[in-house]
Design a protein around this motif. Sequence first.
Motif, PDB file in Angstrom:
ATOM      1  N   PRO A   1       0.824  -1.210   0.000  1.00  0.00           N
ATOM      2  CA  PRO A   1       0.000   0.000   0.000  1.00  0.00           C
ATOM      3  C   PRO A   1       0.861   1.264   0.000  1.00  0.00           C
ATOM      4  O   PRO A   1       1.956   1.294   0.550  1.00  0.00           O
ATOM      5  CB  PRO A   1      -0.793  -0.095   1.296  1.00  0.00           C
TER       6      PRO A   1
ATOM      7  N   ARG B   1      -1.922   3.772   3.678  1.00  0.00           N
ATOM      8  CA  ARG B   1      -1.631   3.364   5.059  1.00  0.00           C
ATOM      9  C   ARG B   1      -2.125   4.418   6.042  1.00  0.00           C
ATOM     10  O   ARG B   1      -2.690   4.092   7.081  1.00  0.00           O
ATOM     11  CB  ARG B   1      -0.132   3.111   5.237  1.00  0.00           C
TER      12      ARG B   1
ATOM     13  N   ALA C   1      -5.838   4.207   6.358  1.00  0.00           N
ATOM     14  CA  ALA C   1      -6.217   3.063   7.194  1.00  0.00           C
ATOM     15  C   ALA C   1      -6.034   3.392   8.675  1.00  0.00           C
ATOM     16  O   ALA C   1      -6.879   3.032   9.506  1.00  0.00           O
ATOM     17  CB  ALA C   1      -5.395   1.835   6.811  1.00  0.00           C
TER      18      ALA C   1
END
Length: 109
Positions: free
Chosen positions: A2, A7, A10
């Motif tokens: 990613p 990231r 997230a």
Amino acid sequence: MPTFEARLQALNERFAAGLPATLAALAAARARLAPPAPDRAAATELHHTLHTLAGSAATFGYPGLGQYARGVEQELRRLLAEGGDWSGWLERFDAFLNWAQENPRREYL
């Protein structure tokens, strides 16, 4: 793998998803505090949670929450170190908690 942005997104989502549990932990620790002599372990736990919240909230898109939590956390640190007016601080903390539970993304003035 990613991207950095993915990231970070997230992590932002994980912070937002965990915020209700963090606020519930603050409320649970608060329930164990009663002036004039609050439970020191509960106050220390509350301080730790506030400190963590204050340090991470702005990073994850909640700058007002972080600013408000920092002020409340610093007042609690002084109370733990020096003593003082627990009832006044508890009123300010309750106002913070109500504010955070209502809308933690809004600006803190």
